[in-house]
Every structure is written in C-alpha cells, then in structure tokens.
Design a protein around this motif. Structure first.
Motif, PDB file in Angstrom:
ATOM      1  N   SER A   1       0.821  -1.215   0.000  1.00 20.82           N
ATOM      2  CA  SER A   1       0.000   0.000   0.000  1.00 20.82           C
ATOM      3  C   SER A   1       0.852   1.261   0.000  1.00 20.82           C
ATOM      4  O   SER A   1       0.343   2.356  -0.255  1.00 20.82           O
ATOM      5  CB  SER A   1      -0.944   0.003   1.204  1.00 20.82           C
ATOM      6  OG  SER A   1      -0.238  -0.287   2.402  1.00 20.82           O
ATOM      7  N   SER A   2       2.144   1.151   0.299  1.00 22.95           N
ATOM      8  CA  SER A   2       3.048   2.298   0.274  1.00 22.95           C
ATOM      9  C   SER A   2       3.844   2.383  -1.026  1.00 22.95           C
ATOM     10  O   SER A   2       4.659   3.284  -1.198  1.00 22.95           O
ATOM     11  CB  SER A   2       4.019   2.226   1.455  1.00 22.95           C
ATOM     12  OG  SER A   2       3.346   2.355   2.684  1.00 22.95           O
ATOM     13  N   THR A   3       3.618   1.457  -1.938  1.00 22.24           N
ATOM     14  CA  THR A   3       4.362   1.410  -3.195  1.00 22.24           C
ATOM     15  C   THR A   3       3.573   2.092  -4.301  1.00 22.24           C
ATOM     16  O   THR A   3       2.378   1.867  -4.446  1.00 22.24           O
ATOM     17  CB  THR A   3       4.650  -0.044  -3.604  1.00 22.24           C
ATOM     18  OG1 THR A   3       5.422  -0.677  -2.586  1.00 22.24           O
ATOM     19  CG2 THR A   3       5.418  -0.103  -4.917  1.00 22.24           C
ATOM     20  N   GLN A   4       4.241   2.950  -5.078  1.00 18.59           N
ATOM     21  CA  GLN A   4       3.640   3.537  -6.269  1.00 18.59           C
ATOM     22  C   GLN A   4       4.572   3.302  -7.463  1.00 18.59           C
ATOM     23  O   GLN A   4       5.787   3.169  -7.288  1.00 18.59           O
ATOM     24  CB  GLN A   4       3.426   5.048  -6.091  1.00 18.59           C
ATOM     25  CG  GLN A   4       2.413   5.403  -5.021  1.00 18.59           C
ATOM     26  CD  GLN A   4       2.132   6.894  -4.995  1.00 18.59           C
ATOM     27  OE1 GLN A   4       1.458   7.426  -5.871  1.00 18.59           O
ATOM     28  NE2 GLN A   4       2.653   7.566  -3.984  1.00 18.59           N
TER      29      GLN A   4
ATOM     30  N   ALA B   1       8.194   3.110   5.331  1.00 18.30           N
ATOM     31  CA  ALA B   1       7.173   4.131   5.584  1.00 18.30           C
ATOM     32  C   ALA B   1       5.802   3.524   5.301  1.00 18.30           C
ATOM     33  O   ALA B   1       5.552   3.015   4.213  1.00 18.30           O
ATOM     34  CB  ALA B   1       7.405   5.350   4.697  1.00 18.30           C
ATOM     35  N   MET B   2       4.905   3.578   6.298  1.00 17.40           N
ATOM     36  CA  MET B   2       3.601   2.932   6.143  1.00 17.40           C
ATOM     37  C   MET B   2       2.524   3.872   5.607  1.00 17.40           C
ATOM     38  O   MET B   2       1.488   3.414   5.133  1.00 17.40           O
ATOM     39  CB  MET B   2       3.149   2.361   7.491  1.00 17.40           C
ATOM     40  CG  MET B   2       4.015   1.220   7.989  1.00 17.40           C
ATOM     41  SD  MET B   2       4.024  -0.178   6.834  1.00 17.40           S
ATOM     42  CE  MET B   2       5.375  -1.140   7.475  1.00 17.40           C
ATOM     43  N   ASN B   3       2.760   5.176   5.677  1.00 18.99           N
ATOM     44  CA  ASN B   3       1.779   6.113   5.149  1.00 18.99           C
ATOM     45  C   ASN B   3       1.952   6.240   3.633  1.00 18.99           C
ATOM     46  O   ASN B   3       3.058   6.560   3.165  1.00 18.99           O
ATOM     47  CB  ASN B   3       1.933   7.487   5.803  1.00 18.99           C
ATOM     48  CG  ASN B   3       1.487   7.487   7.248  1.00 18.99           C
ATOM     49  OD1 ASN B   3       0.517   6.828   7.610  1.00 18.99           O
ATOM     50  ND2 ASN B   3       2.191   8.227   8.093  1.00 18.99           N
TER      51      ASN B   3
ATOM     52  N   GLY C   1       4.658  -7.481   2.177  1.00 24.16           N
ATOM     53  CA  GLY C   1       3.968  -7.569   0.894  1.00 24.16           C
ATOM     54  C   GLY C   1       2.471  -7.352   0.955  1.00 24.16           C
ATOM     55  O   GLY C   1       1.810  -7.299  -0.082  1.00 24.16           O
ATOM     56  N   GLY C   2       1.917  -7.197   2.172  1.00 22.91           N
ATOM     57  CA  GLY C   2       0.499  -6.904   2.298  1.00 22.91           C
ATOM     58  C   GLY C   2       0.253  -5.404   2.355  1.00 22.91           C
ATOM     59  O   GLY C   2       1.173  -4.596   2.210  1.00 22.91           O
ATOM     60  N   ARG C   3      -0.986  -5.027   2.559  1.00 21.48           N
ATOM     61  CA  ARG C   3      -1.322  -3.630   2.795  1.00 21.48           C
ATOM     62  C   ARG C   3      -1.240  -3.395   4.290  1.00 21.48           C
ATOM     63  O   ARG C   3      -1.515  -4.304   5.080  1.00 21.48           O
ATOM     64  CB  ARG C   3      -2.713  -3.310   2.241  1.00 21.48           C
ATOM     65  CG  ARG C   3      -2.888  -3.749   0.799  1.00 21.48           C
ATOM     66  CD  ARG C   3      -4.191  -3.268   0.199  1.00 21.48           C
ATOM     67  NE  ARG C   3      -4.152  -1.838  -0.088  1.00 21.48           N
ATOM     68  CZ  ARG C   3      -3.554  -1.304  -1.154  1.00 21.48           C
ATOM     69  NH1 ARG C   3      -2.926  -2.081  -2.031  1.00 21.48           N
ATOM     70  NH2 ARG C   3      -3.564   0.000  -1.348  1.00 21.48           N
ATOM     71  N   ALA C   4      -0.857  -2.194   4.705  1.00 22.43           N
ATOM     72  CA  ALA C   4      -0.629  -1.988   6.134  1.00 22.43           C
ATOM     73  C   ALA C   4      -0.874  -0.542   6.524  1.00 22.43           C
ATOM     74  O   ALA C   4      -0.719   0.384   5.719  1.00 22.43           O
ATOM     75  CB  ALA C   4       0.797  -2.391   6.511  1.00 22.43           C
ATOM     76  N   VAL C   5      -1.229  -0.370   7.789  1.00 20.47           N
ATOM     77  CA  VAL C   5      -1.316   0.957   8.381  1.00 20.47           C
ATOM     78  C   VAL C   5      -0.810   0.859   9.811  1.00 20.47           C
ATOM     79  O   VAL C   5      -1.077  -0.112  10.516  1.00 20.47           O
ATOM     80  CB  VAL C   5      -2.769   1.507   8.343  1.00 20.47           C
ATOM     81  CG1 VAL C   5      -3.722   0.651   9.168  1.00 20.47           C
ATOM     82  CG2 VAL C   5      -2.817   2.949   8.826  1.00 20.47           C
TER      83      VAL C   5
ATOM     84  N   SER D   1      -6.727  -6.277   0.331  1.00 20.38           N
ATOM     85  CA  SER D   1      -7.428  -5.612  -0.766  1.00 20.38           C
ATOM     86  C   SER D   1      -7.474  -4.098  -0.572  1.00 20.38           C
ATOM     87  O   SER D   1      -7.842  -3.602   0.502  1.00 20.38           O
ATOM     88  CB  SER D   1      -8.862  -6.140  -0.880  1.00 20.38           C
ATOM     89  OG  SER D   1      -9.595  -5.398  -1.825  1.00 20.38           O
ATOM     90  N   SER D   2      -7.137  -3.347  -1.643  1.00 18.22           N
ATOM     91  CA  SER D   2      -7.184  -1.883  -1.588  1.00 18.22           C
ATOM     92  C   SER D   2      -8.609  -1.366  -1.399  1.00 18.22           C
ATOM     93  O   SER D   2      -8.806  -0.211  -1.015  1.00 18.22           O
ATOM     94  CB  SER D   2      -6.593  -1.302  -2.876  1.00 18.22           C
ATOM     95  OG  SER D   2      -7.329  -1.738  -4.014  1.00 18.22           O
ATOM     96  N   GLU D   3      -9.584  -2.222  -1.646  1.00 17.66           N
ATOM     97  CA  GLU D   3     -10.992  -1.834  -1.472  1.00 17.66           C
ATOM     98  C   GLU D   3     -11.278  -1.400  -0.037  1.00 17.66           C
ATOM     99  O   GLU D   3     -12.172  -0.590   0.215  1.00 17.66           O
ATOM    100  CB  GLU D   3     -11.884  -3.014  -1.850  1.00 17.66           C
ATOM    101  CG  GLU D   3     -13.380  -2.771  -1.655  1.00 17.66           C
ATOM    102  CD  GLU D   3     -14.208  -4.009  -1.930  1.00 17.66           C
ATOM    103  OE1 GLU D   3     -15.435  -3.954  -1.725  1.00 17.66           O
ATOM    104  OE2 GLU D   3     -13.620  -5.039  -2.354  1.00 17.66           O
ATOM    105  N   PHE D   4     -10.473  -1.910   0.909  1.00 16.79           N
ATOM    106  CA  PHE D   4     -10.776  -1.662   2.321  1.00 16.79           C
ATOM    107  C   PHE D   4      -9.748  -0.758   2.997  1.00 16.79           C
ATOM    108  O   PHE D   4      -9.688  -0.702   4.227  1.00 16.79           O
ATOM    109  CB  PHE D   4     -10.859  -2.997   3.067  1.00 16.79           C
ATOM    110  CG  PHE D   4     -11.868  -3.945   2.482  1.00 16.79           C
ATOM    111  CD1 PHE D   4     -13.218  -3.647   2.533  1.00 16.79           C
ATOM    112  CD2 PHE D   4     -11.467  -5.114   1.859  1.00 16.79           C
ATOM    113  CE1 PHE D   4     -14.163  -4.508   1.982  1.00 16.79           C
ATOM    114  CE2 PHE D   4     -12.392  -5.981   1.310  1.00 16.79           C
ATOM    115  CZ  PHE D   4     -13.752  -5.677   1.369  1.00 16.79           C
TER     116      PHE D   4
END
Length: 496
Positions: free
Chosen positions: A68-71, A107-109, A338-342, A418-421
């Motif tokens: 989730s921090s990768t673009q 960086a998680m944000n 490798g997952g999404r994280a906050v 999932s980025s949906e959430f």
C-alpha cells in the motif's frame, strides 16, 4: 460574418477550455516527468543510474515493505554520491517535479516515500566507516540497519539503530529513533555527531551543533524538510554478545503474561533490559497470540528480570545468547511483508493492568469487526522504556518537542490484502488509538494531554502540532530559511 457570442456560448467556451486544460495537464504530467527522467539520466555521473519500469532494479527501487506504500513512478534514480543528489534536486526543483526519497522502504503512510513521478533511491549510499580513535562511525543513508550492525561487529562496537530487521537508516534517524539501547543512551538522533546534507539548492554541507545549531536541531526528528541527508556521523558504543529473542504464548496464558509484563514495567530499572510485548489477533484462530521480544545487553541477564515471563508455557521460543546482529536478524518483522498496512502510534506514560486489558479487548473487537475485509492480522505493540530515556542529552531536538514528559511510544499495526478496504482499516486504526489514549488519560495519565506522538509511527492525517508541539513555529521558520523555494515540498512526508 462578425458576431458577438451569446452568454451561453461564452459559458460553453469557458467550460471547454477548462476541460481541455485539465486534459492537457493530465496528458502532460507523465510526459514532463519522463522528460525529467531523461534529463537526469544524462546529467548524473556514472556512479548513479536511472531505471524504468520493466527493469528488475526499477522494481527494487520502488519496493516497500507494505504494498500500500508502493507507487509506480516514471523512473527510479539510484543516486551514487552526494554530488548527484545535488544535481537531482536542482533539476527537480527547476522543473517543479514531484519526487520521493526512499531509504529502507518501511514508511507505512502512502505517498510518504513513493510517488508516480520521480523516485529517488538512496540504495547506493551504503558505505560504513569506523574510526577507532574517535570512536565514531560514518553511515550511508541508503543502508538498512542489519548491514550497519554487521559492519561494526568486528570492532566490538554498535550504534543506536532499529530494533528489527530490514529498517532503513535514513528515515529511522530523521524521525527520532527508538533502539534496544535507548534506556542506556537515548534516541538515535541524540547520537548524531554530524549530518551530511544536500540542500535543496544542490549545495553539500556538513551540519553539526557548532556549524549550524538551528539546522542541527531541525534534522533531529525533522525528516526531509531541509534537504536530503546522505550520510550520518554517529557515536558508537561498546557492543558484545546479547541475550534475547522472541517468545510466543497462546491466549489462555494471557493473565500470567499481563501480570508479568506490568510487573516488569513497574519494577525493572536495569537500563540494559528492554521488553516489547505484542497482542496479535489471529483471524484463523479467533484468538490472541502474544509475542514477547526480550533484550538484555549482556550475555546473561541477572536473575529476576525476565524469569516470570520465561516461566509461562510458550508455544515457541528462540531466546538465546548471540551477537547483536544475529539478534536483530531473528526478530519477527517480516511475517506480513507484501500486504497492505497501516500503523497508528500513540504515547502512553506506562502500562497498567487496565490499559493492558483495554488493548486486548481492542485487538479482539477490531479483529472481528474487520474479519470480512481480507484481514490478515492486527497487532498492538507495547514498548516499555525507563522514564529517563529523554534525559541522556540536554540538546534540544525537533522531536521530541518536550523531554520532561517520560512518555512511551506504543503502536498498532493492521494488515490486509485488498485496496478496497484501505479506508476501513485507516478509520479503525484512528478510532482504536484515540480510544486507548482517552482511556489512559481517564485512568490518570493526564500527562498524555501534552505528550507528542512519535512521527515514525504517526498515522497519515495526524496534526503536525501533535508531533512537534511548540517546535513547529521554529521548524517552519527554519524551513523558510533553508528551502525558500520549497523544493522539499515536492516530496512526500510530514511537511512544515
């Protein structure tokens, strides 16, 4: 035939112009970024390189611990020396091109160290030099701490660095930095002797307390607001073998674990001892698994410090005497890679039994509430330090803005797939951390009303005043002096 346009016609023309301009902007932004990438590839020395999508080194450059921090940037610029960093900043500043700066990628944000435009990777700035006479180490900003510890180990010394594997040097120090040695020596930023800083105008300077005390203050916790730090000169400390590791306990041992942990917080005053306890909600088990990370800065701890925790039946344990570098490598930091994280960090004065129960309940409540949103895990981390950790230096720093409040940096980590959430988990993390802090204040920890949040843990949207307090006015004035054209404002992160 000449005619005057009607009002409706004028409105149509205006709307069309706005649409065309907007379309033109969105079409041109990628082209502008690509043109900057091309310019950089020709302007930089052979010590650096520019990579594009499709190249494995591009993928390494944009990689983050959390997806989730990768673009996907237009290019990755792997800068090989400070001069090339300066050239890069000059070109980006002149073209007003947004960019990112990445050290270790933790960086998680979202957007803090990533961008769809030009991505600067510090990976090649990876040299470690140790001077046994002055007992200082020069450390490149692109290293991860594992490699720093390994390089210094043969000399029998260490530095104040990260507590788990894979963390980058740059963001850790520039955010403050809590280490396994913080009880003994303070924050990582307290151990900095000098920063090699590439200013936004491309000039390379060494910032020390003597050369520019205001900028030296600002870099200790002030992140990338003043330029790009390419090297840190750090104090070193004697480092031999250590005792420690991780222990895993199931939920039926929680009462014993909580009692032993609260007793550790209340009674252990040995600065060589540190403990992090994590409540992990495991969806497949619908229960809490407790992880205890234990550390003692010697081959064997004195009796009575960890005995109560060690006596509790565990499902797994790897506690042993080993080198410090080996200790860091075995700590469980990559289970959710490798997952999404906050992350959501919050200050707490001390762990009490009531607060411990609240964190257990929060972990279960939100674990179950988010279970149908591709949840992987929820963790509530309790990091215990002595009240003296901010008193190891009289020097002021951007963070913490106050050293008279002995707060501790607790944190939460939510991971999902999932980025949906994304919004659901962000909202839940904010709600849960706010609830815990309010509960601690209601319990009597009223100092938290003025205690700052640790910037490296703070969730996106946290007010700058909450992290930097009264320092913020000084930091903004410093930012205006050092970066009048706001070049660093083109990069992500906490911005003054």
């Amino acid at each position: 035939m000449h005619f005057l346009p009607t009002l409706s016609a004028l409105l149509c023309i205006a709307v069309y112009a706005v649409i065309c301009n907007a379309t033109h902007y969105h079409q041109q932004r990628p082209l502008l970024s690509e043109a900057v990438c091309f310019s950089l590839s020709h302007a930089l020395s052979p010590a650096s390189a520019v990579y594009y999508p499709g190249d494995p080194l591009y993928d390494k450059g944009v990689y983050h611990y959390a997806i989730s921090s990768t673009q996907r940037s237009k290019c990755v610029v792997e800068v090989g020396n400070a001069n090339d960093v300066g050239k890069t900043l000059i070109i980006l500043g002149r073209r007003r091109t947004p960019f990112a700066i990445k050290s270790g990628g933790h960086a998680m944000n979202p957007g803090f160290s990533s961008t769809p435009d030009v991505h600067i990777s510090l990976y090649r700035l990876s040299e470690v030099k140790y001077d046994p006479i002055s007992r200082i180490a020069e450390v490149g900003a692109g290293l991860i701490w594992d490699d720093v510890f390994a390089a210094l180990e043969p000399y029998g010394v260490g530095v104040l660095g990260a507590r788990v594997t894979g963390i980058g040097v740059g963001g850790f120090i520039l955010g403050g930095g809590y280490s396994w040695h913080t009880n003994q020596y303070g924050l990582a930023c307290d151990s900095v002797v000098a920063f090699q800083l590439v200013q936004p105008n491309g000039r390379i300077i060494d910032v020390t307390k003597q050369s520019d005390p205001e900028l030296f203050f600002g870099l200790k916790g002030g992140f990338n607001n003043f330029g790009i730090v390419t090297k840190f000169t750090l104090k070193t400390y004697p480092q031999g073998e250590v005792w420690g590791g991780s222990i895993y306990n199931l939920e039926d041992t929680l009462p014993a674990v909580q009692a032993a942990t609260v007793a550790f917080q209340e009674k252990v005053t040995d600065p060589k001892a540190e403990l992090i306890m994590t409540y992990n909600y495991v969806p497949s088990m619908d229960q809490i698994v407790v992880t205890q990370l234990m550390f003692y800065d010697a081959p064997t701890p004195p009796s009575g410090i960890f005995d109560a925790l060690m006596d509790i039946p565990a499902i797994q344990s790897d506690v042993a005497t080993r080198s410090f570098h080996s200790f860091i490598k075995i700590l469980p930091a990559n289970t959710t890679i490798g997952g999404r994280a906050v992350y959501a960090g919050f200050p707490v004065m001390s762990l009490t039994r009531t607060l411990s129960e609240i964190m257990v309940n929060e972990s279960k409540f939100w674990g179950r509430a988010l279970a149908d949103k591709t949840q992987v895990s929820l963790s509530y981390d309790i990091e215990m330090f002595l009240p003296s950790i901010y008193s190891h230096t009289s020097d002021k720093s951007a963070f913490p803005p106050r050293r008279d409040i002995p707060f501790q940096p607790f944190t939460m980590a939510y991971t999902w797939n999932s980025s949906e959430f994304d919004a659901d988990f962000h909202t839940a993390a904010v709600a849960s951390s706010d609830y815990i802090v309010k509960a601690a204040i209601a319990e009597g920890q009223t100092e938290l009303l003025d205690a700052p949040s640790y910037p490296n843990y703070a969730i996106a949207g946290t007010p700058l005043e909450k992290m930097y307090g009264e320092n913020l006015l000084v930091l903004r004035a410093l930012k205006a002096r050092v970066d009048p054209d706001d070049v660093m404002g083109l990069a992500g992160g906490w911005k003054f």
